[in-house]
Scaffold this motif. Structure first.
Motif, PDB file in Angstrom:
ATOM      1  N   SER A 182      58.570  14.134 -41.642  1.00 52.71           N
ATOM      2  CA  SER A 182      57.774  15.337 -41.866  1.00 52.71           C
ATOM      3  C   SER A 182      56.315  15.077 -41.534  1.00 52.71           C
ATOM      4  O   SER A 182      55.860  13.934 -41.469  1.00 52.71           O
ATOM      5  CB  SER A 182      57.912  15.799 -43.322  1.00 52.71           C
ATOM      6  OG  SER A 182      57.435  14.801 -44.206  1.00 52.71           O
ATOM      7  N   GLN A 183      55.575  16.159 -41.307  1.00 50.90           N
ATOM      8  CA  GLN A 183      54.167  16.038 -40.944  1.00 50.90           C
ATOM      9  C   GLN A 183      53.343  16.986 -41.793  1.00 50.90           C
ATOM     10  O   GLN A 183      53.740  18.126 -42.044  1.00 50.90           O
ATOM     11  CB  GLN A 183      53.961  16.341 -39.461  1.00 50.90           C
ATOM     12  CG  GLN A 183      52.518  16.187 -38.994  1.00 50.90           C
ATOM     13  CD  GLN A 183      52.403  15.998 -37.491  1.00 50.90           C
ATOM     14  OE1 GLN A 183      53.212  15.303 -36.889  1.00 50.90           O
ATOM     15  NE2 GLN A 183      51.404  16.604 -36.891  1.00 50.90           N
ATOM     16  N   LEU A 184      52.195  16.519 -42.237  1.00 51.24           N
ATOM     17  CA  LEU A 184      51.278  17.312 -43.053  1.00 51.24           C
ATOM     18  C   LEU A 184      49.938  17.401 -42.336  1.00 51.24           C
ATOM     19  O   LEU A 184      49.417  16.395 -41.851  1.00 51.24           O
ATOM     20  CB  LEU A 184      51.101  16.676 -44.428  1.00 51.24           C
ATOM     21  CG  LEU A 184      50.220  17.407 -45.449  1.00 51.24           C
ATOM     22  CD1 LEU A 184      50.729  17.143 -46.872  1.00 51.24           C
ATOM     23  CD2 LEU A 184      48.751  17.009 -45.353  1.00 51.24           C
ATOM     24  N   LEU A 185      49.383  18.601 -42.271  1.00 52.15           N
ATOM     25  CA  LEU A 185      48.072  18.814 -41.691  1.00 52.15           C
ATOM     26  C   LEU A 185      47.082  19.115 -42.809  1.00 52.15           C
ATOM     27  O   LEU A 185      47.260  20.060 -43.576  1.00 52.15           O
ATOM     28  CB  LEU A 185      48.093  19.986 -40.701  1.00 52.15           C
ATOM     29  CG  LEU A 185      46.740  20.367 -40.088  1.00 52.15           C
ATOM     30  CD1 LEU A 185      46.190  19.237 -39.229  1.00 52.15           C
ATOM     31  CD2 LEU A 185      46.865  21.652 -39.270  1.00 52.15           C
ATOM     32  N   HIS A 186      46.048  18.291 -42.896  1.00 58.89           N
ATOM     33  CA  HIS A 186      44.962  18.534 -43.846  1.00 58.89           C
ATOM     34  C   HIS A 186      43.811  19.179 -43.098  1.00 58.89           C
ATOM     35  O   HIS A 186      43.222  18.567 -42.202  1.00 58.89           O
ATOM     36  CB  HIS A 186      44.514  17.218 -44.493  1.00 58.89           C
ATOM     37  CG  HIS A 186      43.286  17.358 -45.350  1.00 58.89           C
ATOM     38  ND1 HIS A 186      42.463  16.295 -45.647  1.00 58.89           N
ATOM     39  CD2 HIS A 186      42.730  18.441 -45.973  1.00 58.89           C
ATOM     40  CE1 HIS A 186      41.460  16.719 -46.402  1.00 58.89           C
ATOM     41  NE2 HIS A 186      41.599  18.008 -46.611  1.00 58.89           N
ATOM     42  N   VAL A 187      43.479  20.409 -43.457  1.00 61.09           N
ATOM     43  CA  VAL A 187      42.373  21.138 -42.843  1.00 61.09           C
ATOM     44  C   VAL A 187      41.186  21.087 -43.809  1.00 61.09           C
ATOM     45  O   VAL A 187      41.202  21.726 -44.871  1.00 61.09           O
ATOM     46  CB  VAL A 187      42.757  22.594 -42.527  1.00 61.09           C
ATOM     47  CG1 VAL A 187      41.573  23.331 -41.915  1.00 61.09           C
ATOM     48  CG2 VAL A 187      43.955  22.633 -41.578  1.00 61.09           C
ATOM     49  N   ASN A 188      40.184  20.304 -43.435  1.00 61.75           N
ATOM     50  CA  ASN A 188      38.981  20.148 -44.248  1.00 61.75           C
ATOM     51  C   ASN A 188      37.948  21.169 -43.797  1.00 61.75           C
ATOM     52  O   ASN A 188      37.438  21.099 -42.681  1.00 61.75           O
ATOM     53  CB  ASN A 188      38.445  18.721 -44.093  1.00 61.75           C
ATOM     54  CG  ASN A 188      37.073  18.538 -44.724  1.00 61.75           C
ATOM     55  OD1 ASN A 188      36.689  19.284 -45.627  1.00 61.75           O
ATOM     56  ND2 ASN A 188      36.328  17.557 -44.246  1.00 61.75           N
ATOM     57  N   ALA A 189      37.623  22.125 -44.682  1.00 63.55           N
ATOM     58  CA  ALA A 189      36.683  23.185 -44.332  1.00 63.55           C
ATOM     59  C   ALA A 189      35.301  22.963 -44.938  1.00 63.55           C
ATOM     60  O   ALA A 189      34.509  23.901 -45.028  1.00 63.55           O
ATOM     61  CB  ALA A 189      37.234  24.538 -44.769  1.00 63.55           C
ATOM     62  N   SER A 190      35.013  21.742 -45.347  1.00 61.07           N
ATOM     63  CA  SER A 190      33.689  21.423 -45.881  1.00 61.07           C
ATOM     64  C   SER A 190      32.950  20.495 -44.931  1.00 61.07           C
ATOM     65  O   SER A 190      33.528  19.525 -44.439  1.00 61.07           O
ATOM     66  CB  SER A 190      33.803  20.745 -47.253  1.00 61.07           C
ATOM     67  OG  SER A 190      32.532  20.274 -47.683  1.00 61.07           O
ATOM     68  N   PRO A 191      31.649  20.733 -44.695  1.00 61.12           N
ATOM     69  CA  PRO A 191      30.862  19.839 -43.845  1.00 61.12           C
ATOM     70  C   PRO A 191      30.121  18.766 -44.630  1.00 61.12           C
ATOM     71  O   PRO A 191      29.317  18.031 -44.056  1.00 61.12           O
ATOM     72  CB  PRO A 191      29.871  20.799 -43.183  1.00 61.12           C
ATOM     73  CG  PRO A 191      29.593  21.799 -44.262  1.00 61.12           C
ATOM     74  CD  PRO A 191      30.892  21.953 -45.028  1.00 61.12           C
ATOM     75  N   ARG A 192      30.387  18.628 -45.939  1.00 58.90           N
ATOM     76  CA  ARG A 192      29.548  17.800 -46.803  1.00 58.90           C
ATOM     77  C   ARG A 192      30.030  16.352 -46.942  1.00 58.90           C
ATOM     78  O   ARG A 192      29.425  15.561 -47.663  1.00 58.90           O
ATOM     79  CB  ARG A 192      29.430  18.445 -48.185  1.00 58.90           C
ATOM     80  CG  ARG A 192      28.782  19.825 -48.163  1.00 58.90           C
ATOM     81  CD  ARG A 192      28.546  20.340 -49.561  1.00 58.90           C
ATOM     82  NE  ARG A 192      27.580  19.505 -50.263  1.00 58.90           N
ATOM     83  CZ  ARG A 192      27.692  19.180 -51.545  1.00 58.90           C
ATOM     84  NH1 ARG A 192      28.744  19.591 -52.255  1.00 58.90           N
ATOM     85  NH2 ARG A 192      26.764  18.424 -52.128  1.00 58.90           N
ATOM     86  N   TYR A 217      50.827  21.777 -45.505  1.00 55.79           N
ATOM     87  CA  TYR A 217      49.391  21.878 -45.275  1.00 55.79           C
ATOM     88  C   TYR A 217      48.612  21.632 -46.555  1.00 55.79           C
ATOM     89  O   TYR A 217      49.045  21.998 -47.649  1.00 55.79           O
ATOM     90  CB  TYR A 217      49.033  23.273 -44.743  1.00 55.79           C
ATOM     91  CG  TYR A 217      49.761  23.638 -43.484  1.00 55.79           C
ATOM     92  CD1 TYR A 217      49.310  23.194 -42.243  1.00 55.79           C
ATOM     93  CD2 TYR A 217      50.937  24.396 -43.528  1.00 55.79           C
ATOM     94  CE1 TYR A 217      50.000  23.510 -41.081  1.00 55.79           C
ATOM     95  CE2 TYR A 217      51.623  24.710 -42.383  1.00 55.79           C
ATOM     96  CZ  TYR A 217      51.161  24.267 -41.160  1.00 55.79           C
ATOM     97  OH  TYR A 217      51.857  24.563 -40.009  1.00 55.79           O
ATOM     98  N   VAL A 218      47.442  21.025 -46.383  1.00 60.50           N
ATOM     99  CA  VAL A 218      46.447  20.927 -47.448  1.00 60.50           C
ATOM    100  C   VAL A 218      45.152  21.506 -46.891  1.00 60.50           C
ATOM    101  O   VAL A 218      44.716  21.129 -45.802  1.00 60.50           O
ATOM    102  CB  VAL A 218      46.241  19.469 -47.908  1.00 60.50           C
ATOM    103  CG1 VAL A 218      45.035  19.376 -48.851  1.00 60.50           C
ATOM    104  CG2 VAL A 218      47.492  18.933 -48.599  1.00 60.50           C
ATOM    105  N   PHE A 219      44.568  22.447 -47.630  1.00 59.13           N
ATOM    106  CA  PHE A 219      43.294  23.046 -47.244  1.00 59.13           C
ATOM    107  C   PHE A 219      42.297  22.832 -48.379  1.00 59.13           C
ATOM    108  O   PHE A 219      42.638  23.074 -49.541  1.00 59.13           O
ATOM    109  CB  PHE A 219      43.433  24.555 -47.016  1.00 59.13           C
ATOM    110  CG  PHE A 219      44.370  24.950 -45.911  1.00 59.13           C
ATOM    111  CD1 PHE A 219      43.899  25.148 -44.617  1.00 59.13           C
ATOM    112  CD2 PHE A 219      45.724  25.168 -46.166  1.00 59.13           C
ATOM    113  CE1 PHE A 219      44.758  25.537 -43.595  1.00 59.13           C
ATOM    114  CE2 PHE A 219      46.589  25.553 -45.156  1.00 59.13           C
ATOM    115  CZ  PHE A 219      46.104  25.731 -43.870  1.00 59.13           C
TER     116      PHE A 219
END
Length: 208
Positions: free
Chosen positions: A2-12, A92-94
């Motif tokens: 399986s594959q998980l995509l972590h989408v990081n929406a923070s620039p900090r 997914y992890v956001f």
């Protein structure tokens, strides 16, 4: 595998609390499922294709079944590469901080690139839209500095989770786990509160 995509929406970076909570979730998750391949996408750093005049024309050509021009094919293929990375994942992890009551602009940019007809949604004149990303699940960390549920409007309004949860539903992802770390800038003991949120994320990872 399986594959998980972590989408990081923070620039900090290391200063990001939403990223720290998502990282704790992922660490606990990988301890339980070490065979899962994890891909990390930072929407502020990884570079997203422009989606302007040519891309909009390419989208309408695809939506209406018309032939695309060479320029439209080129920009459409760039968008497709971003979508393929999204579609390759099963989970997914956001992590999403609140920006001006909504989501950060770079996350909205990513959403506008991948949300295309025939990719994440279909349309029927009688039945309307249908999501094509079914069978997947997501864990979402929401954070904010002032807003928290139940505060007066003067302390903020949440268009962030309402928008993003609706987008997940729109594309067909309905198995969603949320963790809110809102109002963190107003807390009397922010370190203890962050530690509690991290512990909760680790606990949620045990059943994700």
């Amino acid at each position: 595998m399986s594959q998980l995509l972590h989408v990081n929406a923070s620039p900090r970076g290391a200063a990001s609390q939403s990223l720290a909570i998502a990282g704790a979730f992922l660490s606990a998750y990988k301890d339980r499922k070490p065979e899962t391949k994890v891909d990390v996408l930072s929407v502020f750093d990884d570079g997203l294709p422009d989606f302007g005049t040519t891309a909009a024309a390419a989208k309408m050509a695809a939506f209406s079944g018309q032939e695309q021009t060479p320029e439209q094919i080129d920009v459409w293929s760039q968008a497709r590469a971003v979508f393929d990375r999204f579609a390759a994942a099963d989970e997914y992890v956001f992590n999403i901080p609140m920006w001006n009551a909504g989501v950060p602009y770079a996350l909205k940019h990513w959403i506008d690139v991948v949300t295309q007809p025939g990719w994440v949604f279909g349309f029927d004149p009688a039945a309307g839209y249908s999501g094509l990303m079914t069978g997947r699940k997501a864990f979402v960390v929401y954070s904010s500095g002032v807003y928290t549920a139940g505060v007066p409007q003067e302390f903020g309004v949440d268009f962030r989770s309402t928008f993003f949860n609706d987008w997940l539903r729109f594309v067909g992802i309905t198995d969603v786990t949320e963790l809110h770390f809102d109002g963190n800038g107003m807390l009397a003991d922010p370190e203890s509160a962050l530690a509690a949120a991290v512990a909760k994320a680790e606990d949620l990872a045990s059943t994700f």
